[in-house]
Design a protein around this motif. Sequence first.
Motif, PDB file in Angstrom:
ATOM      1  N   THR A  25      13.322 -29.996  26.374  1.00 24.12           N
ATOM      2  CA  THR A  25      13.840 -30.989  25.932  1.00 24.12           C
ATOM      3  C   THR A  25      14.878 -30.663  24.931  1.00 24.12           C
ATOM      4  N   ALA A  26      15.590 -31.707  24.433  1.00 25.74           N
ATOM      5  CA  ALA A  26      16.789 -31.351  23.421  1.00 25.74           C
ATOM      6  C   ALA A  26      16.273 -30.944  22.155  1.00 25.74           C
ATOM      7  N   ASN A  27      14.865 -30.746  21.996  1.00 31.82           N
ATOM      8  CA  ASN A  27      14.122 -30.172  20.933  1.00 31.82           C
ATOM      9  C   ASN A  27      13.512 -28.987  21.237  1.00 31.82           C
ATOM     10  N   GLY A  28      13.524 -28.275  22.268  1.00 37.19           N
ATOM     11  CA  GLY A  28      12.982 -27.409  22.713  1.00 37.19           C
ATOM     12  C   GLY A  28      12.019 -27.668  23.468  1.00 37.19           C
ATOM     13  N   THR A  29      10.915 -26.679  24.144  1.00 37.06           N
ATOM     14  CA  THR A  29       9.919 -26.847  24.929  1.00 37.06           C
ATOM     15  C   THR A  29       8.702 -27.498  24.482  1.00 37.06           C
ATOM     16  N   VAL A  30       7.924 -28.547  25.452  1.00 36.42           N
ATOM     17  CA  VAL A  30       7.106 -29.033  25.065  1.00 36.42           C
ATOM     18  C   VAL A  30       5.990 -29.074  26.289  1.00 36.42           C
ATOM     19  N   PRO A  31       4.722 -29.046  25.820  1.00 38.38           N
ATOM     20  CA  PRO A  31       3.722 -29.148  26.950  1.00 38.38           C
ATOM     21  C   PRO A  31       3.502 -30.689  27.366  1.00 38.38           C
ATOM     22  N   VAL A  32       3.447 -30.954  28.683  1.00 35.34           N
ATOM     23  CA  VAL A  32       3.154 -32.424  29.026  1.00 35.34           C
ATOM     24  C   VAL A  32       2.012 -32.545  30.066  1.00 35.34           C
ATOM     25  N   ALA A  33       1.650 -33.684  29.943  1.00 33.18           N
ATOM     26  CA  ALA A  33       0.508 -34.072  31.027  1.00 33.18           C
ATOM     27  C   ALA A  33       1.256 -35.046  31.976  1.00 33.18           C
ATOM     28  N   PRO A  34       1.449 -34.530  33.245  1.00 26.89           N
ATOM     29  CA  PRO A  34       1.839 -35.235  34.384  1.00 26.89           C
ATOM     30  C   PRO A  34       0.908 -36.720  34.590  1.00 26.89           C
ATOM     31  N   ILE A  35       1.298 -37.899  34.700  1.00 29.35           N
ATOM     32  CA  ILE A  35       0.714 -38.990  35.210  1.00 29.35           C
ATOM     33  C   ILE A  35       1.577 -39.809  36.052  1.00 29.35           C
TER      34      ILE A  35
END
Length: 168
Positions: free
Chosen positions: A106-116
Motif C-alpha cells: 500500500t501507499a503506507n507500506g506492506t500490510v497482511p490481508v485476509a481475502p474474502i
Amino acid sequence: MRSFVVVCTIGFLSATAFQKLRERAHSDPVPPAAPVAAGPAVDGAVVGVALQAGRNGHFFVRALMDGRMLPMMVDTGASSCAFSEEDAERIGIRLEPRDFTRVWNTANGTVPVAPIRVAVMQVGSITVRDVEAVVIPRGRLATSLLGMSFLKRLRDFSVSGGTMTLRG
C-alpha cells in the motif's frame, strides 16, 4: 532534559493532531447517493447513482451488504475493495489471525490481508454480486474502500467537477 521535553511535546501534539484528523474523517457525513438516469432504464428502474465530493474532495458511499449499511470511500487506486477488520465485523465477517494469508503493498507500506468474497454489494440502485475484497487488520485502515473489484464490474464511472457518476 530540555530535549526530552521537546521530543515528548512534539510527539503528544502529533498524536493529538492525528487523532483529530481521524475523528474529522469519521464525522464527515456521507451524503446519500442520488439516483441518475444512466442510459436506457429497464422497466423504469434507475441504473446509476451520482456521488457528491466531500469537503476533502473524496467521494463516499453507503454500501449495503447483507442488510447492513457501511460507509466507504471510493478509491480507484485500490485494486480491490478493502474493509477494516472493525467494519468487517459490523457486516458480520469474523476472522481469525490465521485468515490473514496475503500481503498487500500500500501507499503506507506492506500490510497482511485476509481475502474474502462479498456475495452482494449494493450502492444506491447498483447491485454487484460476488465481489472480491480483503480485510485489513484492526487499527490499520480508518475508512473502508470501495475499490476496483467493484468499480470494474460497472458499465462505467466518471468524474465531472465535484460529481462522480456510477453506472451499473
